[in-house]
Write a protein that holds these residues in place. Structure first.
Motif, short mmCIF file in Angstrom:
data_model
loop_
_atom_site.label_atom_id
_atom_site.label_comp_id
_atom_site.label_asym_id
_atom_site.label_seq_id
_atom_site.Cartn_x
_atom_site.Cartn_y
_atom_site.Cartn_z
N GLU A 154 0.69 -1.35 -0.10
CA GLU A 154 0.14 -0.36 -0.23
C GLU A 154 1.11 1.43 -0.26
OE1 GLU A 154 -2.45 -0.14 3.60
OE2 GLU A 154 -3.70 -2.23 2.44
N GLN A 155 1.99 1.34 0.89
CA GLN A 155 2.90 2.61 0.19
C GLN A 155 3.34 2.81 -0.64
OE1 GLN A 155 6.50 2.34 3.53
NE2 GLN A 155 7.22 3.97 2.94
N VAL A 156 3.86 1.33 -1.14
CA VAL A 156 4.46 1.93 -2.67
C VAL A 156 3.78 2.17 -3.38
CG1 VAL A 156 5.29 0.45 -4.64
CG2 VAL A 156 5.81 -0.41 -2.38
N LEU A 157 2.61 1.99 -3.70
CA LEU A 157 1.07 2.50 -4.35
C LEU A 157 0.84 3.82 -4.36
CD1 LEU A 157 -1.48 -0.51 -4.47
CD2 LEU A 157 0.10 0.38 -5.95
N ARG A 158 1.11 4.56 -2.57
CA ARG A 158 1.23 6.26 -2.99
C ARG A 158 2.14 6.80 -3.13
NH1 ARG A 158 -0.81 4.07 2.48
NH2 ARG A 158 1.43 4.06 3.00
N ILE A 159 2.96 6.03 -3.04
CA ILE A 159 4.51 6.81 -3.74
C ILE A 159 4.27 6.68 -5.21
CG2 ILE A 159 7.10 5.91 -4.07
CD1 ILE A 159 6.75 5.37 -1.19
N ALA A 160 4.53 5.56 -5.89
CA ALA A 160 3.89 5.62 -7.45
C ALA A 160 2.51 6.20 -8.17
CB ALA A 160 3.32 3.95 -7.50
N GLN A 161 2.40 7.17 -7.10
CA GLN A 161 1.67 8.56 -7.49
C GLN A 161 2.07 9.54 -7.64
OE1 GLN A 161 -1.75 7.12 -8.67
NE2 GLN A 161 -0.50 5.43 -7.86
N HIS A 162 3.41 9.31 -7.51
CA HIS A 162 4.20 10.91 -7.07
C HIS A 162 5.17 10.71 -7.61
CE1 HIS A 162 1.15 12.82 -4.41
NE2 HIS A 162 0.86 11.52 -3.98
N ASP A 163 5.61 11.87 -8.48
CA ASP A 163 7.27 11.33 -9.55
C ASP A 163 8.14 11.83 -8.48
OD1 ASP A 163 7.55 10.46 -12.29
OD2 ASP A 163 8.58 12.59 -12.71
N THR A 164 8.28 11.44 -7.54
CA THR A 164 9.81 11.71 -6.72
C THR A 164 10.31 10.66 -6.53
OG1 THR A 164 8.38 10.48 -4.59
CG2 THR A 164 8.32 13.43 -5.02
N ARG A 181 10.34 -2.26 -9.28
CA ARG A 181 9.64 -2.61 -10.42
C ARG A 181 7.35 -2.18 -10.12
NH1 ARG A 181 11.63 -4.60 -15.57
NH2 ARG A 181 13.91 -5.36 -15.06
N TYR A 182 7.35 -3.45 -8.64
CA TYR A 182 6.35 -2.80 -8.60
C TYR A 182 5.65 -1.49 -8.55
CZ TYR A 182 2.32 -3.78 -5.88
OH TYR A 182 0.69 -4.14 -5.80
N LEU A 183 6.53 -1.04 -8.25
CA LEU A 183 6.57 0.72 -8.31
C LEU A 183 6.11 1.31 -9.19
CD1 LEU A 183 7.91 3.39 -5.81
CD2 LEU A 183 7.81 3.62 -7.98
N HIS A 184 7.57 1.07 -10.52
CA HIS A 184 7.15 1.42 -11.64
C HIS A 184 6.26 0.70 -12.52
CE1 HIS A 184 8.70 0.55 -15.89
NE2 HIS A 184 8.20 1.59 -16.48
N SER A 185 5.12 -0.35 -12.49
CA SER A 185 4.02 -0.80 -13.07
C SER A 185 3.32 -0.38 -12.92
CB SER A 185 4.05 -2.56 -12.84
OG SER A 185 3.74 -2.84 -11.78
N HIS A 186 2.64 0.88 -12.06
CA HIS A 186 1.54 0.88 -10.97
C HIS A 186 2.17 2.81 -11.36
CE1 HIS A 186 0.89 -2.97 -9.73
NE2 HIS A 186 -0.37 -2.00 -9.15
N SER A 187 2.94 3.34 -11.75
CA SER A 187 3.25 4.70 -12.04
C SER A 187 2.97 5.50 -13.42
CB SER A 187 4.92 5.49 -12.25
OG SER A 187 5.39 4.59 -12.38
N ARG A 189 4.51 6.50 -15.93
CA ARG A 189 5.58 6.39 -16.59
C ARG A 189 5.76 4.74 -16.64
NH1 ARG A 189 9.87 9.94 -16.87
NH2 ARG A 189 9.38 11.66 -15.52
N ALA A 190 4.49 4.32 -16.16
CA ALA A 190 4.53 2.09 -16.33
C ALA A 190 4.68 1.85 -17.86
CB ALA A 190 3.31 1.79 -16.19
N SER A 191 4.36 3.14 -18.61
CA SER A 191 4.30 2.39 -20.61
C SER A 191 6.25 2.60 -20.48
CB SER A 191 3.68 2.95 -21.57
OG SER A 191 3.66 4.55 -21.29
N ARG A 192 6.88 3.26 -19.29
CA ARG A 192 8.02 3.78 -20.58
C ARG A 192 9.17 2.27 -20.23
NH1 ARG A 192 8.60 5.92 -24.36
NH2 ARG A 192 10.42 6.94 -24.23
N PRO A 193 10.33 2.63 -20.29
CA PRO A 193 11.39 1.41 -19.72
C PRO A 193 11.82 1.82 -18.20
CG PRO A 193 12.38 2.97 -21.82
CD PRO A 193 10.95 3.57 -21.43
N PHE A 194 11.99 0.68 -17.80
CA PHE A 194 12.82 0.00 -16.10
C PHE A 194 14.24 -0.02 -16.92
CE2 PHE A 194 13.69 -1.92 -13.08
CZ PHE A 194 13.41 -1.03 -11.85
N VAL A 195 14.64 1.04 -16.20
CA VAL A 195 16.63 0.34 -16.88
C VAL A 195 16.95 0.29 -15.33
CG1 VAL A 195 18.60 0.96 -18.80
CG2 VAL A 195 16.12 1.63 -19.08
#
Length: 457
Positions: A154-164, A181-187, A189-195
């Motif tokens: 739940e904490q990660v999902l909240r963080i994912a909504q902000h671009d910090t 990766r879980y954070l990225h997939s719910h942000s 930016r999910a459609s962009r790369p995870f590098v």
């Protein structure tokens, strides 16, 4: 994937303008070039997500240009060739050089937009699947139904909504990259790369080229920063980054501009930074081993992943999940864990955390000859009669009087040599066993002075 940036290379101004307007109406960012030299310059200025390349141009041809890019170290952007005078031979040659598709002129705008969309999606899925297979074949959803894990998700999902920026801390093997990766997939930016930047596998010179890229004449190597454009740059074990690279990276990220090694033109940077560490960065800052300004920039939002021993109630679920994942991914036989076996394994402290648990499950699936893992078999694996405990029992000691970096290098060298012995020098199996992509594994071995062929002998 409408945020993608596309380069249109065509010597006919009307076609360039028409294609540009249509793609911009679709929401893409579009740059244009009318000659081979202009295409080279555009590509020097930034990495494109897709290139539409005409074959015939006044100062050269698209096939030769594609060959030039391919021979310079691979073409990191998918290419769609366009021509009104193409032949089967030309199309075959373009495909051999890595072109994704071939469009004939006069262009059908409907077919053009559909091909562009499919090409971008195919490229995204290819990169995503490669990354997941290398590191996370068992998924990017952090498993566990305990209150600890539910609160963390739940904490990660909240963080994912902000671009910090985010700093993820935790012991080795707890799943820091899974949470990243879980954070990225719910942000957003999910459609962009995870590098991933495998900091621990790079020395200072390699880090500069790997992260910032390189220019040598017409040869351009795009660094990890450019490859992550619009997405997430994941700094794995950021504490191991040398001070010079720390300063250069911080400057690039804060100014949103960087320069490739050997280059002179500034390149735009747009990434979200997620860093991970198993070390105490504050202690490293006090000791002078980590930049204070970078530490405070990274730790805007800290996230701590607890060790497995702090939520042992998740162990039965993790055992079932890993057993099923290994069956699906590697074709290993299905085995279930008895309640008594789960209870015994839940009392084990798991110093290697989830990574150690997965390794144990993998070995039990390979070596077992019954449908159920009972308490005795689980106890045998932990007490020294199983391969995992044997590895731990025979592990060489580390000289605790050494400085931290030297002690780490000693441990890594001994660890990799021991793991190499377990797989008889097979590098693909070694990479899978230690959780490193093969290129990064070879770099790490070189940095530690290990030559695979000699080590195998």
């Amino acid at each position: 994937m409408k945020e993608a940036c596309i380069l249109v290379v065509d010597d006919e101004p009307d076609i360039r303008t028409l294609v540009q307007e249509i793609l911009e109406d679709e929401g893409y960012v579009v740059a244009v070039a009318g000659t081979v030299e202009e295409a080279r310059e555009q590509r020097r200025q930034r990495r494109f997500d897709l290139i539409l390349l005409d074959i015939w141009m006044p100062d050269g041809d698209g096939i030769s240009l594609l060959k030039e890019w391919s021979e310079a170290g691979g073409q990191p952007s998918p290419v769609i060739m366009m021509s009104g005078h193409g032949s089967v031979e030309t199309a075959v040659e373009a495909t051999r050089l890595g072109a994704y598709d071939f469009l004939e002129k006069p262009l059908s705008m409907a077919k053009l937009t559909l091909t562009v969309e499919r090409t971008l999606e195919a490229d995204r899925l290819t990169r995503e699947n490669i990354g997941l297979r290398r590191r996370f074949g068992h998924g990017v959803h952090p498993e566990g139904s305990s209150a600890v894990m539910q609160a963390l998700r739940e904490q990660v999902l909240r963080i994912a909504q902000h671009d910090t920026w985010v700093l993820i801390s935790g012991e080795a093997g707890v799943g820091k990259q899974t949470f990243a990766r879980y954070l990225h997939s719910h942000s957003a930016r999910a459609s962009r790369p995870f590098v991933e930047v495998p900091v621990g596998a790079m020395n200072a010179d390699e880090a500069a080229v790997e992260i910032f890229g390189q220019e040598q004449g017409n040869r351009i190597r795009y660094g990890l920063l450019e490859q992550a454009a619009g997405g997430v740059l994941y700094l794995d074990e950021v504490a191991q980054m040398d001070l010079h690279t720390q300063g250069r990276l911080l400057s690039a990220l804060e100014s949103r501009r960087m320069t490739r090694v050997g280059g002179s033109d500034p390149i735009a940077v747009n990434v979200r930074v997620v860093a991970a560490t198993r070390e105490d960065l504050r202690a490293l800052v006090r000791a002078g081993g980590f930049r204070e300004d970078l530490y405070y920039r990274l730790s805007v939002v800290p996230l701590h992943v607890p060790p497995l021993r702090e939520h042992p109630e998740d162990i039965p679920e993790l055992l079932r999940h890993q057993a099923e994942s290994l069956h699906q991914e590697e074709g290993l036989p299905r085995r279930r864990f008895s309640d008594a076996a789960c209870a015994r394994l839940a009392r084990y402290p798991w110093p290697g955390n989830i990574r150690e648990l997965r390794n144990l499950v993998q070995r039990l699936l390979i070596l077992g000859n019954t449908e159920e893992v009972d308490a005795d078999e689980a106890q045998a694996a932990l007490a020294g009669r199983g391969p995992l405990a044997q590895d731990c029992r025979d592990a060489p000691p580390v000289d605790v009087d050494l400085p931290l970096r030297e002690a780490r290098e000693q441990f890594e060298r001994d660890y990799l040599l021991r793991q190499m012995e377990q797989v008889d020098g097979h590098m693909t199996r070694l990479a899978e066993r230690v959780g490193l992509e093969r290129t990064h594994l070879y770099r790490k071995l070189r940095a530690l002075g290990i030559e695979p062929k000699k080590a195998k002998e």
